[in-house]
Design a protein around this motif. Structure first.
Motif, mmCIF file in Angstrom:
data_model
loop_
_atom_site.group_PDB
_atom_site.id
_atom_site.type_symbol
_atom_site.label_atom_id
_atom_site.label_comp_id
_atom_site.label_asym_id
_atom_site.label_seq_id
_atom_site.Cartn_x
_atom_site.Cartn_y
_atom_site.Cartn_z
ATOM 1 N N GLU B 66 13.542 17.081 9.044
ATOM 2 C CA GLU B 66 12.628 16.422 9.981
ATOM 3 C C GLU B 66 11.225 16.374 9.390
ATOM 4 O OE1 GLU B 66 9.278 17.205 12.660
ATOM 5 O OE2 GLU B 66 10.368 18.757 11.553
ATOM 6 N N ALA B 67 10.849 17.430 8.654
ATOM 7 C CA ALA B 67 9.506 17.503 8.086
ATOM 8 C C ALA B 67 9.316 16.546 6.912
ATOM 9 C CB ALA B 67 9.200 18.934 7.648
ATOM 10 N N ASP B 68 10.406 16.097 6.304
ATOM 11 C CA ASP B 68 10.311 15.126 5.212
ATOM 12 C C ASP B 68 9.634 13.857 5.741
ATOM 13 O OD1 ASP B 68 10.933 12.965 3.430
ATOM 14 O OD2 ASP B 68 12.569 14.126 2.565
ATOM 15 N N ALA B 69 10.116 13.394 6.897
ATOM 16 C CA ALA B 69 9.545 12.167 7.475
ATOM 17 C C ALA B 69 8.075 12.381 7.858
ATOM 18 C CB ALA B 69 10.348 11.754 8.710
ATOM 19 N N ARG B 70 7.765 13.572 8.357
ATOM 20 C CA ARG B 70 6.359 13.851 8.703
ATOM 21 C C ARG B 70 5.492 13.878 7.456
ATOM 22 N NH1 ARG B 70 5.252 18.830 10.730
ATOM 23 N NH2 ARG B 70 7.370 19.661 10.820
ATOM 24 N N ALA B 71 6.063 14.378 6.362
ATOM 25 C CA ALA B 71 5.297 14.440 5.110
ATOM 26 C C ALA B 71 4.986 13.031 4.604
ATOM 27 C CB ALA B 71 6.063 15.233 4.054
ATOM 28 N N VAL B 72 5.949 12.123 4.729
ATOM 29 C CA VAL B 72 5.728 10.736 4.291
ATOM 30 C C VAL B 72 4.597 10.105 5.105
ATOM 31 C CG1 VAL B 72 6.770 8.432 4.232
ATOM 32 C CG2 VAL B 72 8.039 10.418 3.336
ATOM 33 N N GLU B 73 4.638 10.293 6.415
ATOM 34 C CA GLU B 73 3.568 9.752 7.276
ATOM 35 C C GLU B 73 2.219 10.380 6.910
ATOM 36 O OE1 GLU B 73 3.566 7.170 9.442
ATOM 37 O OE2 GLU B 73 5.536 6.991 8.470
ATOM 38 N N TRP B 74 2.274 11.687 6.679
ATOM 39 C CA TRP B 74 1.052 12.405 6.300
ATOM 40 C C TRP B 74 0.457 11.808 5.019
ATOM 41 C CZ3 TRP B 74 -0.113 14.755 1.760
ATOM 42 C CH2 TRP B 74 -1.278 15.541 1.721
ATOM 43 N N ALA B 75 1.311 11.565 4.038
ATOM 44 C CA ALA B 75 0.820 11.080 2.738
ATOM 45 C C ALA B 75 0.200 9.686 2.874
ATOM 46 C CB ALA B 75 1.957 11.073 1.715
ATOM 47 N N LYS B 76 0.860 8.825 3.666
ATOM 48 C CA LYS B 76 0.297 7.481 3.879
ATOM 49 C C LYS B 76 -1.091 7.582 4.500
ATOM 50 C CE LYS B 76 3.083 4.658 6.136
ATOM 51 N NZ LYS B 76 4.255 4.341 7.015
ATOM 52 N N GLU B 77 -1.181 8.396 5.544
ATOM 53 C CA GLU B 77 -2.465 8.524 6.257
ATOM 54 C C GLU B 77 -3.514 9.163 5.364
ATOM 55 O OE1 GLU B 77 -3.065 6.994 9.047
ATOM 56 O OE2 GLU B 77 -0.983 6.314 8.793
ATOM 57 N N LYS B 78 -3.097 10.125 4.553
ATOM 58 C CA LYS B 78 -4.075 10.821 3.695
ATOM 59 C C LYS B 78 -4.615 9.882 2.614
ATOM 60 C CE LYS B 78 -4.925 14.543 4.374
ATOM 61 N NZ LYS B 78 -6.003 15.029 5.285
ATOM 62 N N PHE B 79 -3.733 9.090 1.999
ATOM 63 C CA PHE B 79 -4.197 8.114 1.013
ATOM 64 C C PHE B 79 -5.237 7.190 1.653
ATOM 65 C CE2 PHE B 79 -0.194 8.508 -1.738
ATOM 66 C CZ PHE B 79 -0.871 8.884 -2.891
ATOM 67 N N LYS B 80 -4.910 6.735 2.851
ATOM 68 C CA LYS B 80 -5.833 5.804 3.535
ATOM 69 C C LYS B 80 -7.161 6.498 3.818
ATOM 70 C CE LYS B 80 -2.119 3.129 5.680
ATOM 71 N NZ LYS B 80 -1.306 3.014 6.906
ATOM 72 N N ALA B 81 -7.076 7.704 4.336
ATOM 73 C CA ALA B 81 -8.302 8.431 4.692
ATOM 74 C C ALA B 81 -9.157 8.699 3.451
ATOM 75 C CB ALA B 81 -7.944 9.739 5.383
ATOM 76 N N LEU B 82 -8.501 8.797 2.292
ATOM 77 C CA LEU B 82 -9.244 9.072 1.050
ATOM 78 C C LEU B 82 -9.747 7.792 0.398
ATOM 79 C CD1 LEU B 82 -7.002 11.923 -0.457
ATOM 80 C CD2 LEU B 82 -9.323 12.166 0.495
ATOM 81 N N GLY B 83 -9.591 6.661 1.081
ATOM 82 C CA GLY B 83 -10.186 5.416 0.608
ATOM 83 C C GLY B 83 -9.390 4.678 -0.447
ATOM 84 N N TYR B 84 -8.115 4.951 -0.563
ATOM 85 C CA TYR B 84 -7.306 4.223 -1.553
ATOM 86 C C TYR B 84 -7.245 2.746 -1.166
ATOM 87 C CZ TYR B 84 -5.885 8.273 -4.262
ATOM 88 O OH TYR B 84 -5.899 9.348 -5.097
ATOM 89 N N ASP B 85 -7.231 1.867 -2.169
ATOM 90 C CA ASP B 85 -7.259 0.425 -1.921
ATOM 91 C C ASP B 85 -5.910 -0.087 -1.416
ATOM 92 O OD1 ASP B 85 -9.949 0.071 -2.896
ATOM 93 O OD2 ASP B 85 -9.127 0.443 -4.893
ATOM 94 N N LYS B 86 -4.841 0.436 -1.969
ATOM 95 C CA LYS B 86 -3.500 0.016 -1.523
ATOM 96 C C LYS B 86 -2.678 1.265 -1.285
ATOM 97 C CE LYS B 86 -3.163 -4.140 -4.410
ATOM 98 N NZ LYS B 86 -2.511 -4.652 -5.623
ATOM 99 N N VAL B 87 -1.888 1.241 -0.228
ATOM 100 C CA VAL B 87 -0.995 2.357 0.084
ATOM 101 C C VAL B 87 0.339 1.772 0.525
ATOM 102 C CG1 VAL B 87 -0.626 4.398 1.535
ATOM 103 C CG2 VAL B 87 -2.968 3.744 0.883
ATOM 104 N N TRP B 88 1.415 2.216 -0.089
ATOM 105 C CA TRP B 88 2.724 1.730 0.350
ATOM 106 C C TRP B 88 3.811 2.769 0.054
ATOM 107 C CZ3 TRP B 88 0.583 0.384 -4.299
ATOM 108 C CH2 TRP B 88 1.390 0.416 -5.436
ATOM 109 N N THR B 89 4.979 2.521 0.602
ATOM 110 C CA THR B 89 6.104 3.433 0.376
ATOM 111 C C THR B 89 7.270 2.672 -0.237
ATOM 112 O OG1 THR B 89 7.044 3.030 2.562
ATOM 113 C CG2 THR B 89 5.457 4.839 2.379
ATOM 114 N N GLU B 90 8.120 3.401 -0.927
ATOM 115 C CA GLU B 90 9.328 2.825 -1.534
ATOM 116 C C GLU B 90 10.491 3.746 -1.226
ATOM 117 O OE1 GLU B 90 8.260 2.447 -5.637
ATOM 118 O OE2 GLU B 90 6.821 0.834 -5.236
ATOM 119 N N PRO B 91 11.596 3.201 -0.700
ATOM 120 C CA PRO B 91 12.700 4.067 -0.243
ATOM 121 C C PRO B 91 13.399 4.817 -1.379
ATOM 122 C CG PRO B 91 13.320 1.744 -0.130
ATOM 123 C CD PRO B 91 11.860 1.767 -0.484
ATOM 124 N N VAL B 92 13.809 6.024 -1.064
ATOM 125 C CA VAL B 92 14.558 6.880 -1.992
ATOM 126 C C VAL B 92 15.696 7.511 -1.196
ATOM 127 C CG1 VAL B 92 14.448 8.893 -3.523
ATOM 128 C CG2 VAL B 92 12.426 7.414 -3.263
#
Lengths: 470, 470
Positions: B66-92
Motif C-alpha cells: 500500500e505504501a508503494d502507491a503512496r511513495a509514488v504520489e509523494w515523489a510526484k508531489e515532491k518533484f513539483k514542490a521542488l520546482g522541476y519543469d516536468k514530472v511524470w511516471t512510467e509503469p513498472v
C-alpha cells in the motif's frame, strides 16, 4: 537492575550508631594473598564461561517462565561444578506476568508499523486512539483530569547517557509513574520513548506499577527511533495509533534464590555476601543484566574456593543468585526477611548488577572503626584502576532491603556508559560483553570478598529500625 | 541496493569501440558556476528535508505494498514542490511479495526465541527440524544430494566490513544462492547469518531466488547475535528449531518510476541522468536504502533548477526515482527497455544507492576523448574531499541495465563502512543519517550533474551489443 530502589533504600537508612570499637584491620598475609588472587583472576576466564553458559543454555529467563525453573537448576549445577562447598535454594513467591504478543501501527495517510514492547505489569488489550504528546513525566502529571479521555498518552522524554547511570532515575520514572498519571488524566493507553541511550530499533522493557484504585491501561515503550518518528508525525498533524498487547498477570509462581558457599577457615558462620540476579527480562538473553553479575560473583567465589584450606579467608563467602529482581526485588526481599535475625553474621555485602563494564570506583559506608580496613581493601583494588570513593552510590538493588535494616554494604561502581544502550532490550546478548572487562570485575570482587572475609573485626553490620515510610 | 547486479553488469560490458573524436571539454564559465553550486549545496538542507519527508510521511515502502502507491504520489508531489519543469511516471510491473509474520524458536532443553526475518521471495510454511551448520556457501554447495533430507540448513558466514562494501558480494551470495543449494541437498528449511556487519538483534532481509525446477523452502536470515547463539548451542549438541513464516508471492503489481526534469538551456533533448530507488524493504523506513539517494539527487536537480535560465546547463537534468529495485531492478530494467532507442541522448548517468556516507571517490569509464572532461569534473569535486579514480567500482544497480547496453556512467563512491550495519534492517531509519555528510553528497551530485550537462562534447554513450549470458 533498578536504581530507583537503591535511592529509596538509602533514603530510608538511619545514621549508624556511634561506636568506640577497636579498629578493624587486615593483616599483611591477607593482603599478599589478595594480591595473588587479583593477578590470577585477571588471567582466568571462569566469569566469561559462566555467563556464556547461562545466556546460551538457558537464554532469556523471565521470572515465572519455563526458563526460570531451568535457570534455577542451572545455577545449582554450576555452583557444584565450580566446587562450592554448600549449595542450596530458598523459595521466592511472586505474581507471574506473561508477554505473549505486541504490535502497533500508525493508521491513516502515514500508515506504518511501530516497534515497541509492553511494559512489565501491563494488561493486554487493543486500543485505537489519537496520541497526545508530552515532553516529560512532569508535563503529563500536570494534565487536567479528563483531558486525555479516549486518547493515548505519549511521553517523549530522552534519557541522558552517564557513566554512573544517573540518567536512569528520571527515565525510569517515566516508566514506573507515567501510566498512572495517564490514567488519572483519562487516557486509554500509554506510550513512552524507551528509557535507553541507544538509537536502535529495539525497545526497552521494564516493570511498571499502577497506583491503587486505578484501572490499568495497555502501556508500552517505543524504540528511540520510533518515538522520534512519532514526534515528527505529530508535527504534521494528529496521529492515530492502534496498540495491541497480549500480556498480563497470570497467577503466582514460586522460584528460588540459589545460594553457594565457600566455607570460611575459622569463622564459617559469618558471611561475606556477593551476588547478582538470576532472572532477566525476556527480550534479550540477560547477558549484561544480569548474567554478568552472576558470572562475576560465581567466579570470584570459585577462585577463593580453589585456595588451599589454610589459605581460605576466616569467614564464608556466600554467593547469591537472586530470583526475580526485575519485577520488584522479590529475591532480595525474601533474603532480607529470612535472615533478619542473622544480620550481624553478615560481615559485608556487595552486589554486581550494572553490566560488565570495568569497575572504576570502590566505596563502603561504614562506621569509623572500619574505615581503615575499607581503605586497605581500596588499596588492594587500586592496581585494577579502581579509585577509592568516600561517598559511594549506594548498595545494589537485591541487597538494598537487607542494607536498609542494617547490613554493611560496599559498592564496586562499574562503568555504565553503554549499559543503557542494551538494558532490557533484545540486544542484551553475550557478544556485548568484553571478556577482559569482565575479568577485571572478577578480580575486583575476588579481592574485595577475600579481604572482607579475612579482616580482623567487622564493618558495622547491626540491626537498625528502618525509618517509617513517608 | 544490490551490488551483485553491478558486478554482473560490469562482467557483461564489452570494450568500448575505439574512436577518434574531438575531445570533450568543459568551459571556464561552467566550472565557475559549478564551484558556486558546490558551496551553495553544502549550506543547503533540501536533501535532508526530502529524506525526512519520505521516511516520515511514507515510512517503509515495500514494492507492491500500500505504501508503494503512496511513495509514488509523494515523489510526484515532491518533484513539483521542488520546482522541476516536468514530472511524470512510467509503469513498472512485477510480481508482488508479501511478508505477514515470522518467528522461530529453539526447541528442547535450551528453548529460546530467535530473531530472524524471511528472505524476500521466500514461501511461507512451518518447519521443525534439526539444524546442520555450514561455515560457508561453498561448504553447503558441496553437501551430498540428500544429505540434508528433513533438516534445516544453516550457513553461518560472517560478512566483512569494508569502506567500499566489498564484503557484500560473498555475503549476499549466501542469501541469493544458499536456499537453492540447501534444496539440492534435501533441506526443508534454510537459515543464514544475516549479510550484515552489525551486532544488533536486527536481522537483514533481502531478495533470494530459487533455481528453476526446485521447490522453494522457507528461508530466513538470523540476526548476527542469534546466529552466534545457534553456533554455540550446536557446539553443545543437536539443535532443533521451529521456523514459522507467513509470506509469499501474491499476484502482480504495477508501480511507477517517477521522473522529474530540469530542462536544459540549449540541448533540452539530451539528458544527464541521476537518481536512486523509491522502494525500500519493509523492516526499516528506508532512510539509507535508498531515501538518501532520492534526497541527494532530488536536491541536486532542485539546486540546478533554481539557477537563472541563462545559467542553466545546456542539457536537461533527469532525476529518476526508480520502482522496485530491491526485488530485481524492475524499475531500472523498465527504464532501459523504454529508452533503448534514446540511448545516445543520455549524456552520462550516476546513481546514488549506497547510503548517506560521504563521497570519497569519483570515476567514470569513458572513451579517451572524454577523459579530459572527466578529469575536469574530478577537479571540481576535489574540494569536497573526493579523489579521482581512473578505475571505478561500476555503475549503480538501477542504471546497470542501461549501462550494459551502452550508456556512459559515472560513479560517486560513498563511504560504506557502516552501511551494512543498517542495510535491510529495522534500523534503517532517519536518525542514522548525518546531515552534513548528506549535504556533501548533494554538493557532489550537483557539481557532477551540472558539469556533465554543460560539457562541450559527449562521454561516449553508444549502443553496444551485450555479451551473451553464460
Amino acid at each position: 537492575m533498578r536504581l530507583t530502589s537503591i535511592a529509596i533504600a538509602l533514603a530510608l537508612m538511619l545514621p549508624l550508631p556511634a561506636a568506640a570499637k577497636q579498629a578493624t584491620r587486615i593483616g599483611d598475609a591477607s593482603l599478599a594473598q589478595a594480591a595473588q588472587l587479583r593477578e590470577r583472576a585477571l588471567q582466568d576466564d571462569t566469569g566469561w564461561k559462566v555467563v556464556e553458559s547461562l545466556t546460551t543454555e538457558v537464554g532469556a529467563r523471565l521470572a515465572g517462565s519455563e526458563a526460570d525453573a531451568r535457570a534455577v537448576e542451572w545455577a545449582k549445577e554450576k555452583f557444584k561444578a565450580l566446587g562450592y562447598d554448600k549449595v542450596w535454594t530458598e523459595p521466592v513467591t511472586f505474581p507471574k506476568w506473561e508477554r505473549r504478543s505486541e504490535s502497533a501501527r500508525v493508521l491513516g495517510p502515514h500508515a506504518q508499523a511501530l516497534h515497541l514492547t509492553a511494559l512489565g505489569g501491563s494488561p493486554g488489550g487493543t486500543v485505537e486512539a489519537q496520541l497526545v504528546r508530552f515532553d516529560s513525566l512532569d508535563a503529563l502529571q500536570k494534565a487536567t483530569p479528563g483531558s486525555l479521555a479516549g486518547k493515548i498518552a505519549f511521553v517523549d522524554y530522552q534519557m541522558l547517557r552517564a557513566r554512573d547511570g544517573s540518567g536512569y532515575g528520571p527515565a525510569s520514572a517515566v516508566r514506573s509513574r507515567g501510566p498512572s498519571a495517564a490514567i488519572r488524566a483519562g487516557a486509554i493507553g500509554y506510550l513512552m520513548r524507551s528509557a535507553g541511550t541507544d538509537s536502535h530499533r529495539n525497545p526497552h522493557t521494564g516493570i511498571t506499577r499502577y497506583d491503587e484504585g486505578l484501572t490499568p491501561i495497555p502501556s508500552a515503550a517505543l524504540s528511540v527511533p520510533d518515538a522520534a518518528q512519532l514526534s515528527r508525525l505529530l508535527a504534521l498533524g494528529p496521529v492515530t495509533v492502534r496498540l495491541s498487547l497480549d500480556c498480563g498477570w497470570n497467577g503466582e509462581y514460586t522460584s528460588h534464590n540459589v545460594i553457594g558457599e565457600i566455607t570460611g577457615r575459622s569463622k564459617p558462620g559469618e558471611v561475606v555476601v556477593i551476588g547478582g540476579h538470576l532472572d532477566s527480562w525476556d527480550l534479550g538473553t540477560g547477558a549484561i543484566d544480569d548474567g554478568a553479575g552472576i558470572g562475576i560473583t560465581m567466579a570470584a567465589g570459585h577462585l577463593i574456593g580453589k585456595l588451599l584450606k589454610r589459605q581460605r579467608p576466616a569467614r564464608t563467602i556466600r554467593v547469591i543468585a537472586f530470583a526475580n529482581e526485575e519485577q520488584g526485588l522479590y529475591g532480595g526481599k525474601a533474603y532480607a526477611q529470612k535472615y533478619t535475625a542473622d544480620l550481624r553474621k553478615h560481615q559485608l555485602g556487595a552486589e554486581s548488577d550494572f553490566g560488565a563494564g570495568r569497575v572504576y570506583a570502590f566505596a563502603a559506608k561504614t562506621p569509623d572503626h572500619a574505615k581503615a580496613a575499607v581503605a586497605q581493601i581500596a588499596q588492594a583494588l587500586a592496581p585494577l584502576g579502581i579509585e577509592h570513593r568516600v561517598d559511594g552510590e549506594g548498595c545494589g538493588p537485591d541487597l538494598s532491603p537487607f542494607h536498609a535494616i542494617g547490613m554493611a554494604c560496599a559498592v564496586l561502581s562499574q562503568d555504565g556508559t553503554d549499559y543503557f544502550d542494551l538494558h532490557h532490550t533484545p540486544d542484551d546478548t553475550l557478544d556485548k560483553i568484553d571478556p577482559q572487562a569482565l575479568a577485571q570485575n572478577v578480580a575486583a570482587y575476588t579481592v574485595f570478598a577475600y579481604l572482607a572475609a579475612d579482616a580482623e573485626g567487622d564493618f558495622g553490620s547491626a540491626p537498625k529500625v528502618p525509618a517509617a515510610q513517608p
